[in-house]
Each structure stands twice: as structure tokens, then as C-alpha cells.
Design a protein around this motif. Structure first.
Motif, PDB file in Angstrom:
ATOM      1  N   THR A  17       0.843  -1.186   0.000  1.00 25.11           N
ATOM      2  CA  THR A  17       0.000   0.000   0.000  1.00 25.11           C
ATOM      3  C   THR A  17       0.881   1.238   0.000  1.00 25.11           C
ATOM      4  O   THR A  17       1.663   1.450   0.921  1.00 25.11           O
ATOM      5  CB  THR A  17      -0.916   0.012   1.243  1.00 25.11           C
ATOM      6  N   ASN A  18       0.803   2.006  -1.068  1.00 30.43           N
ATOM      7  CA  ASN A  18       1.597   3.229  -1.238  1.00 30.43           C
ATOM      8  C   ASN A  18       3.101   2.983  -1.212  1.00 30.43           C
ATOM      9  O   ASN A  18       3.874   3.888  -0.913  1.00 30.43           O
ATOM     10  CB  ASN A  18       1.220   4.276  -0.188  1.00 30.43           C
ATOM     11  N   GLN A  19       3.547   1.756  -1.516  1.00 26.31           N
ATOM     12  CA  GLN A  19       4.973   1.430  -1.553  1.00 26.31           C
ATOM     13  C   GLN A  19       5.328   0.928  -2.947  1.00 26.31           C
ATOM     14  O   GLN A  19       4.631   0.080  -3.503  1.00 26.31           O
ATOM     15  CB  GLN A  19       5.319   0.363  -0.529  1.00 26.31           C
ATOM     16  N   THR A  31       4.633   6.680  -0.856  1.00 27.07           N
ATOM     17  CA  THR A  31       3.942   7.910  -1.195  1.00 27.07           C
ATOM     18  C   THR A  31       2.859   8.217  -0.167  1.00 27.07           C
ATOM     19  O   THR A  31       2.341   7.335   0.498  1.00 27.07           O
ATOM     20  CB  THR A  31       3.283   7.819  -2.585  1.00 27.07           C
ATOM     21  N   ALA A  32       2.549   9.494  -0.065  1.00 25.67           N
ATOM     22  CA  ALA A  32       1.424   9.985   0.726  1.00 25.67           C
ATOM     23  C   ALA A  32       0.695  10.966  -0.181  1.00 25.67           C
ATOM     24  O   ALA A  32       1.189  12.052  -0.452  1.00 25.67           O
ATOM     25  CB  ALA A  32       1.906  10.667   1.995  1.00 25.67           C
ATOM     26  N   GLY A  33      -0.421  10.515  -0.712  1.00 27.97           N
ATOM     27  CA  GLY A  33      -1.099  11.325  -1.722  1.00 27.97           C
ATOM     28  C   GLY A  33      -0.273  11.310  -2.994  1.00 27.97           C
ATOM     29  O   GLY A  33       0.124  10.255  -3.476  1.00 27.97           O
ATOM     30  N   SER A  34       0.062  12.476  -3.507  1.00 24.62           N
ATOM     31  CA  SER A  34       0.873  12.545  -4.727  1.00 24.62           C
ATOM     32  C   SER A  34       2.323  12.907  -4.432  1.00 24.62           C
ATOM     33  O   SER A  34       3.089  13.185  -5.337  1.00 24.62           O
ATOM     34  CB  SER A  34       0.274  13.561  -5.698  1.00 24.62           C
ATOM     35  N   LYS A  35       2.719  12.903  -3.162  1.00 26.63           N
ATOM     36  CA  LYS A  35       4.096  13.221  -2.773  1.00 26.63           C
ATOM     37  C   LYS A  35       4.813  11.994  -2.236  1.00 26.63           C
ATOM     38  O   LYS A  35       4.207  11.106  -1.662  1.00 26.63           O
ATOM     39  CB  LYS A  35       4.103  14.299  -1.693  1.00 26.63           C
ATOM     40  N   VAL A  36       6.111  11.981  -2.406  1.00 27.27           N
ATOM     41  CA  VAL A  36       6.942  10.914  -1.857  1.00 27.27           C
ATOM     42  C   VAL A  36       7.222  11.247  -0.398  1.00 27.27           C
ATOM     43  O   VAL A  36       7.636  12.354  -0.073  1.00 27.27           O
ATOM     44  CB  VAL A  36       8.262  10.789  -2.650  1.00 27.27           C
ATOM     45  N   SER A  37       6.972  10.271   0.498  1.00 26.02           N
ATOM     46  CA  SER A  37       7.174  10.527   1.921  1.00 26.02           C
ATOM     47  C   SER A  37       8.451   9.891   2.462  1.00 26.02           C
ATOM     48  O   SER A  37       8.983  10.344   3.469  1.00 26.02           O
ATOM     49  CB  SER A  37       5.971  10.054   2.732  1.00 26.02           C
ATOM     50  N   SER A  38       8.955   8.838   1.806  1.00 26.58           N
ATOM     51  CA  SER A  38      10.230   8.244   2.225  1.00 26.58           C
ATOM     52  C   SER A  38      10.847   7.482   1.057  1.00 26.58           C
ATOM     53  O   SER A  38      10.151   6.982   0.182  1.00 26.58           O
ATOM     54  CB  SER A  38      10.058   7.331   3.435  1.00 26.58           C
ATOM     55  N   VAL A  39      12.193   7.421   1.087  1.00 30.02           N
ATOM     56  CA  VAL A  39      12.951   6.772   0.013  1.00 30.02           C
ATOM     57  C   VAL A  39      14.031   5.905   0.661  1.00 30.02           C
ATOM     58  O   VAL A  39      14.704   6.339   1.594  1.00 30.02           O
ATOM     59  CB  VAL A  39      13.628   7.820  -0.905  1.00 30.02           C
ATOM     60  N   PHE A  40      14.168   4.681   0.145  1.00 30.41           N
ATOM     61  CA  PHE A  40      15.152   3.750   0.689  1.00 30.41           C
ATOM     62  C   PHE A  40      15.929   3.084  -0.434  1.00 30.41           C
ATOM     63  O   PHE A  40      15.364   2.775  -1.478  1.00 30.41           O
ATOM     64  CB  PHE A  40      14.470   2.639   1.501  1.00 30.41           C
TER      65      PHE A  40
END
Length: 67
Positions: A17-19, A31-40
């Protein structure tokens, strides 16, 4: 269509979900909505290394928009 925030590849897979995972440069992002919230970065042993300090101050949206 979604593009990678690192390499702009369109070879993106949904892993949760959102990953998402980029098959081209081996990064995972959330992602959170249309923005990226974390990157790994996915390491060879499967562990994740945060890249938030490089990408998330001003993360571009992962979706192309046709405005």
C-alpha cells in the motif's frame, strides 16, 4: 504513469500500500497522496538504507501530470 524520483525510469512495481520499487536503480519509495514521503536504497542483503536526507526535503511527485 509513475516514474522513479531517482532515475526517471517507468519500470516501477507496486510492493505494498503506497509502496513502490524501481527495478532500474533498486530504490523503494513510499507515497502519501501525490508526494513521496520516504525513500530507501535496497541493499544486497535485503536491508533498507534511508535516502530521505537526499530526496525528501523537496521530493518531486512520483506521478506524471498532464496539465
Amino acid at each position: 504513469m509513475m516514474t522513479c524520483i531517482n532515475c526517471q525510469s517507468k519500470d516501477i512495481g507496486k510492493i505494498g500500500t503506497n509502496q513502490y520499487y524501481c527495478w532500474n536503480c533498486c530504490i523503494e519509495f513510499t507515497t502519501a497522496g501525490s508526494k513521496v514521503s520516504s525513500v530507501f536504497q535496497v541493499e544486497e542483503d535485503g536491508s533498507l538504507h534511508s535516502l530521505n536526507d537526499l530526496f525528501c526535503d523537496d521530493c518531486p511527485p512520483p506521478f506524471e501530470t498532464n496539465l
